[in-house]
Scaffold this active site. Structure first.
Site: not given
Length: 324
Positions: A32, A60, A74, A174
């Site tokens: 993203d 992550y 988000d 997310r």
């Protein structure tokens, strides 16, 4: 690539096209615009490897903000809900225990704003038009989850947790942030994300766009390592057979593998990075074929016929990188 925050993955692809003067450029999994970090890019003939580089686990570092929910899950989306945050969110001991409970297989409903296609249309495209596509929950797994930091909210700042996740393919961080809020009884969203690893590719092996302008092909990595496959060295008649896409009898193919070690250890003069495999090929196993230090084909083993069958042959071999 170490993708910067604020750019789309397609933006990075376009920059790479200009840097290399090559139209055939693709990435192996969208990040993203909010997110930064590891984004594998395939150039030229290597774009045909993209389909074989998409099934890896990922790691992550995420920042989750509590008290506000958004339509995109988000910080770039429109606020859809606000609510008080339970006081225990600011307690580190509670947060550590809660995050640890995120580990394990689970069903995850993808965000409405995602690239998943239903009847040929991407979910985020429909959402932008005001139509929400009914998505089905998917099986994902969180292998590891570790709390890094807790920040209590004050003023306009929301309470936040920094969490490091290692997850299976197809996992939306997310959606993890959204679901953590649901479990806590308050809305939550992802306010920051950095991808640390894709398969065997780690962040410290990636380069910025600015560095790539100078390094160009010197930034290339070994596709054999990133594919995680065993390989065959070909020359003479065997190489000619591969270039023609002929099936290869198993007896003519000696399998090799990279040792399970770090890149740094492989560079040590006393450590052999490649060894002959002791295990026979497994039915359906994909192997790379190497000729003159380029990947010239991918073959799949057919146990029934005791042979390897071509599944991807390159007219121009794929360059092996600087990490071999």
């Amino acid at each position: 690539m170490d993708k910067p925050s604020g750019m789309t993955s397609h933006d990075v692809v376009n920059r790479c096209r200009r840097i290399f003067g090559e139209k055939r450029v693709g990435h192996t999994g969208t990040l993203d615009p909010l997110a930064s970090g590891v984004l594998p890019i395939c150039i030229g003939p290597a774009t045909r490897l993209g389909a074989y580089l998409t099934g890896h686990d990922k790691a992550y570092r995420a920042t989750i903000a509590f008290g506000v929910g958004t339509d995109t899950d988000d910080c770039e989306g429109a606020v859809t809900r606000t609510a008080p945050v339970p006081v225990e969110v600011g307690d580190r001991a509670f947060a550590e225990q809660f995050v640890a409970q995120m580990v394990g297989p689970q069903k995850q409903l993808p965000p409405a704003y995602s690239a998943i296609k239903v009847n040929g249309k991407k979910s985020y495209e429909a959402a932008r038009e005001g139509h929400i596509i009914e998505l089905s929950p998917r099986d994902i797994e969180v292998y590891q989850a570790a709390l890094l930091a807790v920040r209590e909210g004050n003023g306009d700042a929301l309470p936040e947790w920094d969490v490091e996740f290692r997850v299976s393919k197809g996992t939306y961080i997310r959606a993890l942030a959204r679901d953590m809020g649901l479990r806590l009884g308050c809305p939550a969203h992802l306010s920051g994300l950095r991808r640390l690893e894709v398969g065997g590719l780690q962040l410290d092996e990636c380069v910025s766009l600015e560095a790539l302008e100078d390094l160009k092909l010197r930034a290339a990595l070994d596709p054999v390592r990133l594919l995680g496959v065993r390989f065959v060295y070909a020359d003479g008649a065997l190489a000619n057979a591969v270039k023609n896409g002929n099936a290869l009898p198993a007896a003519a193919c000696t399998l090799f593998e990279r040792r399970r070690t770090t890149v740094q250890a492989e560079l040590c003069a006393c450590t052999a990075g490649v060894c002959e495999s002791a295990e026979p090929p497994a039915d359906g196993e994909v192997v790379a074929v190497i000729f003159e230090n380029k990947v010239i084909a991918l073959y799949k083993y057919e146990e029934k016929h005791v042979r390897f069958k071509a599944c991807c042959v390159f007219q121009t071999g794929v360059l092996r990188g600087s990490d071999i």
